[in-house]
Design an enzyme around this catalytic site. Structure first.
Site: not given
Length: 474
Positions: A85, A139, A297
């Site tokens: 992310c 983030h 991921k």
């Protein structure tokens, strides 16, 4: 690079959703032909490569996103600059390989974040006269120096951390916690389901714009864990094998539909440049699917960084297209600043303006090479060729034209290609800054095992820290 079979499936999906012309309203917001476009980046979180109708999903319903894709261009070989992310978002929002400024890993320390000296797409557009807003998951740092309001966004509504509950949570919503919801710098409470709240806030922001173009960074936390969904959507998908993911995806689709409906009702849709993508590949723990791709991921196989990606701008880009050439999320920055009329010589980017490729002014691929690195794992693409390097273990070379699933290692059969790809990767690495932080001791061990297993075409012994401790008898 052409993935002909998969491209045909996507074309069938386009036909099914229908290449319907957009309605054109004539409200006071309606723009003239020469006006700069509004720009919206819609970012899903941990979505799988084939988990949308426009990517040939057979079991997840996304009619509003599918129509958005049908109105624009679907990219089949588009990639983010990281498979997790925070670094992926750093690359997207700056248009630069995030390793150039040390933002290589997840796990940002509390006193660090997106380097203040590196301008964001929001800052450039803000200086160009755009009204800018960031919504949802940030983030990119917790401290004041990294807050969206000082990184190019006039307005912010969302949370600073990497994940949180989709419903109000007494613990996570305490003032001062990075999971708490902020409106700019003010702590606020919310009611209902967060995906709905973000959709409503996006509509409200559009409604407030009058005579200025706007830029919206709409970063849903869906479909990242925790797997929270509304009861009515869980009931809708009661017998679905991926019930929670289907429900969460449906809700995100509904709220993207709200945004599109608002743009159309205000006469803004035709002149709004809209990007839709996921921040990385689907996660191992959220029921997502990578389809024909290997990995997920967090790793350097295609399933980790090749993502669903669309570009829609009805006024300038013909809809109903698919684009099979090598593309990067870094291109969002370059395309947006060019579309906004910003002198490209005043910006620094590793991305490419996509518009000439989509309008037939240029042929071929926007990128000859793409690169990835996080810790001991790295990869490089050159056209259909791919090299993955695992430090202290070895290399794999794949021909994705012949073997999209990355199962046939060609390091011995094609040593010259290995040397060329390895040399390209190492040359790129000489331009990078050392990582400013690492991810601790545990997750790198897990990720290393996953990479080694996938390179050996076997199932990993473990995919999370708890499973690793059990496997090692700790």
């Amino acid at each position: 690079m052409k993935n002909s079979v998969y491209s045909k499936l996507i074309i069938i999906g386009l036909i099914l959703v229908g290449l319907v012309g957009c309605s054109r309203s004539t409200s006071s917001h309606a723009s003239r032909q020469t006006d700069p476009p509004n720009i919206i980046v819609i970012l899903a979180d941990d979505a799988g490569y084939v988990d949308f109708g426009f990517m040939a999903s057979q079991d997840l319903e996304t009619p509003r996103i599918d129509q958005l894709a049908a109105d624009g261009v679907i990219f089949t070989d588009a990639h983010v600059s990281a498979s997790v992310c925070a670094p992926s978002r750093a690359g997207l929002i700056t248009g630069r390989y995030q390793q150039r400024f040390g933002h290589e890993c997840n796990g940002i320390p509390a006193d660090d974040g997106l380097r203040p000296s590196v301008p964001t797409i929001g800052k450039h557009l803000q200086q160009q006269g755009y009204r800018t807003m960031a919504l949802g998951k940030w983030h990119l740092g917790l401290g004041d120096a990294y807050h969206p309001n000082v990184r190019g966004f006039d307005d912010f509504y969302g949370f600073l951390s990497g994940s949180r509950s989709y419903f109000p949570n007494e613990n996570q919503d305490q003032e001062g916690k990075p999971t708490a919801i902020l409106h700019n710098r003010e702590h606020v409470q919310f009611e209902g389901y967060l995906t709905d709240v973000l959709g409503d806030r996006a509509v409200q922001f559009i409604d407030q714009q009058q005579n200025k173009p706007f830029f919206m960074y709409l970063a849903f936390n869906a479909v990242h864990t925790p797997m929270h969904a509304k009861e009515e959507h869980l009931e809708k998908y009661r017998d679905h094998p991926r019930q929670k993911l289907a429900a969460m995806t449906w809700s995100m689709d509904e709220n993207i539909g709200k945004v599109i409906d608002k743009l159309k009702s205000e006469g803004l849709y035709e002149n709004t440049l809209i990007f839709f993508l996921s921040d990385n590949g689907g996660a191992y723990n959220n029921q997502s699917s990578s389809g024909p791709l290997k990995g997920w991921k967090g790793n350097k196989f295609e399933g980790g960084h090749r993502v669903p990606f669309t570009v829609t701008w009805p006024r300038r880009v013909k809809g109903g297209q698919t684009f099979d050439q090598l593309t990067s999320a870094l291109d969002i920055f370059a395309t947006s600043v060019q579309a906004a009329g910003i002198d490209p010589n005043t910006t620094e980017t590793d991305g490419v303006d996509l518009l000439p490729y989509l309008n037939g002014e240029r042929q071929g691929a926007p990128h000859d090479w793409l690169f990835w690195r996080k810790g001991k794992m790295a990869a490089v693409r050159k056209a259909e060729w791919k090299l993955i390097r695992l430090e202290d273990y070895g290399y794999r070379v794949y021909d994705l034209e012949a073997n999209l699933g990355e199962t046939e290692n060609l390091t011995i059969e094609n040593p010259q290609m290995k040397v060329e790809l390895q040399s390209g990767l190492e040359s790129w690495e000489k331009e990078l800054e050392a990582p400013r932080w690492l991810e601790g001791d545990v997750w790198p061990q897990v990720t290393y095992e996953i990479h080694q297993a996938l390179m050996e075409n076997r199932e990993p012994n473990y995919t999370n820290p708890g499973a690793m401790r059990r496997f090692k008898g700790q």
